[in-house]
Design an enzyme around this catalytic site. Sequence first.
Site, PDB file in Angstrom:
ATOM      1  N   GLU A  17      66.345  37.851 -25.028  1.00  0.00           N
ATOM      2  CA  GLU A  17      67.433  36.594 -25.406  1.00  0.00           C
ATOM      3  C   GLU A  17      68.590  37.002 -24.580  1.00  0.00           C
ATOM      4  O   GLU A  17      69.245  36.043 -24.198  1.00  0.00           O
ATOM      5  CB  GLU A  17      67.242  36.126 -26.921  1.00  0.00           C
ATOM      6  CG  GLU A  17      66.229  35.325 -27.200  1.00  0.00           C
ATOM      7  CD  GLU A  17      65.236  36.247 -27.834  1.00  0.00           C
ATOM      8  OE1 GLU A  17      65.123  37.458 -27.582  1.00  0.00           O
ATOM      9  OE2 GLU A  17      64.020  35.482 -28.006  1.00  0.00           O
ATOM     10  N   HIS A  28      63.229  33.309 -39.500  1.00  0.00           N
ATOM     11  CA  HIS A  28      62.665  32.145 -38.451  1.00  0.00           C
ATOM     12  C   HIS A  28      63.156  30.834 -38.701  1.00  0.00           C
ATOM     13  O   HIS A  28      62.801  29.804 -38.293  1.00  0.00           O
ATOM     14  CB  HIS A  28      61.217  32.142 -38.178  1.00  0.00           C
ATOM     15  CG  HIS A  28      60.694  33.214 -37.258  1.00  0.00           C
ATOM     16  ND1 HIS A  28      60.930  34.751 -37.533  1.00  0.00           N
ATOM     17  CD2 HIS A  28      59.954  33.287 -36.385  1.00  0.00           C
ATOM     18  CE1 HIS A  28      60.291  35.391 -36.816  1.00  0.00           C
ATOM     19  NE2 HIS A  28      59.620  34.741 -35.915  1.00  0.00           N
TER      20      HIS A  28
END
Lengths: 327, 422
Positions: free
Chosen positions: A61, A130
């Site tokens: 990322e 998450h």
Amino acid sequence: MVREIEFRDALREAMSDAMRDDKRVFLCGEEVAQYNGAYKVSRGMLEEFGPRRVIDTPISESGFAGMAIGAAMLGLRPIVEFMSWSFSLVAADPILNNAPKMLYMSGGQLGCPIVFRGNDGAGGQLGSTHSWCVESLYANVPGLKMIIPSNPYDAKGLLSSAIKDDNPVFCLESERMLALKGDVPEEAYDIPIGKAVVRRPGTDCTIVSFGRPVHFAMEAAETLAAEGIDCEVIDGRSIKPLDRETIAASVRKTNYCVVVDQSWSFSSVGSEVAAEVHRLCFDDLDNHVHRVHNDDVPAPYAWNLEQEMLPNTRKICEAVRACTYNA
Amino acid sequence: MAILAGSARLKEPTFGRQETMTMAPSTPPGDHSTPAAADAAPDTQDTVHGPASAAAYGQQPRVVAPRPLNSTPPPDTLKQWLRDMMLIREFEIRSMQAYQNKLAGGFLHVYNGQEAVAVGCIGAAKHKDPVVTAYRDHGHALARGMDPKVGMAELFGRIGGCAKGKGGSMHFFDANNQMYGGHGIVGAQTPLGAGLAFATKYEDEVINGGDNTRVSLCFLGDGAINQGAFHEALNLASVLSLPVIFVIENNGYSMGTATARGTAGAGHLEDKAIGYDMCSTTIDGMDVITVWQAMKPLIDWCREHSKPALVDMQCYRFKGHSMSDPRKYRSHDEEHGWESEDPIGRLANHLTETGAMTADDIKAMGKTIRGEIRAAVDWAKASPEPGIEELHHDVYTDTWGPYTGTSLPEFMQRRASDRGNG
């Protein structure tokens, strides 16, 4: 022509329309191309636009967010998909330190027209790593814009505006809403960033919310209507810029305000809205602004605990009752 | 793949590094006309599949950097480089003075000693090739053609600065000269450098439908190679075949930490490229001719094949990490050793020995440059501070809330007209 499509399809239509319109627009992220999108948002885009414009990236990322920012500095208009905003935390430096500051640090020489988008908030028993709600963390940073659509129609129109915007725009979606269906025109259209909408008119209490919890607010408003409390529900649609005017106009009418924000309460979007309502509507308020947030705990795994943590319908009803007790 | 561009002189001094600094090529240099794996690498990702079985994992052939040139640029080019390096040195001397006189604030990281790196690399590139670097950025900006006046004014926090006084020493931007910063976070510019290469390649190939024509130069310090961003950038540049050269300005220290204390494999940094199937080379960064001789064919190769490369550019910063650094972590002997390698002196000697310039010519050049930088200081001093209205300008391109828009469109127009030159 208007037809009923899913939230994910609305997002894709916005991206595909923009890519047909402007060759500078491309999509990159994990599994966006050959896999057709981890959540099928980009399904079919590789086929239409080819691998030079729909780009699978490694799980990297920080690298691909930074790379896309570099591309935006040179004039391209990247759309970066984070499979989840939870994963954007490892890209914090590029998305917070580079993208929103490039224009300023360069004295207006280089812009950063880029969209970061992905799932935000609890996805359903994913545990705390998450289940990030990044809005309060990231909205703190000057130089970026933030949109948070609650339905397919808004998703298409807001994302379309975001891709055309010359500033970095963070688009917060929800895994729990990707299959949500709604009426969406086939043709392209834009919804201006920074404009809230009244979802349900009412006279007794204003409920302000953003993204998925707007649906909880609507449910709560129905429950409360049966009790004789007529709520006006405002869907903020954008967090930055925040549409203070629409919110304040409603509160001046109802004299009560409850903010529902799916992030944690401390230094949050909810606390910002509350502060602004107090500032703008001080003389109109008959009680202080009440807030409903995620409980201040890491997101739990167990279904019952997770449901209890979220800003659910019951908690919104309780907050509205507490706020309007003196009405 | 280890190519020594230049002599084996770099064995001493050693920064107190591990004794693995021998610069003899470990394998013979390849022929750059047939880079081993370049043509085998896929153009698009959709031709790549996982291995059929465990046994299918095998050794990929290494991509080999092209040989350095033997030729030397014409005297006029060398004179220009001498001028550029002396200009950078003088700019830094005056910025240090300005800092001590509190005309400049924040952090100041000067480039003294490393001038041959920026000047040689940028001299080997085309003007349309984007450049990005870290916070020790004055040299790159000046080598790229930034007017020293606007650089100095930026240090002074004045409206005449390259970023109107909003960026400071660590954030020199010059879009018209394809200089994309000036970035303050160690290693953060490496993915940006990959992105610049992505964009030029995309513009050339996807938008204009032609061949790649540009190479991006992404400079970083040896301290940046332990950042995740660096490794992610190398990996992306390799898998996406991006025409970018990552130039490690290996000055031996990440701030006060000798490279070997913080970096595994410090004696052979170019080997970081091996794991990313990227060609690499090691260059004597104290000699501008050597830098050019190695960088020119490398840049040409990256342009032609649209591929990345990594360079271990061996150099030394004569001053501390920043103005607050007393340099107690290194010895005077070490410093003196490197100072005797001064890239300005080396080029000056070359020019006088070859008869291209006389000592008086060089003295006159120095005098002109001192005057130019003195004028830059005066100009910067005379430039007003940014008006308070600048505080809310250039935050967003549009006007809302307290924000008053940007001067971006004006710059974008100028840039558009500059495109394609060089």
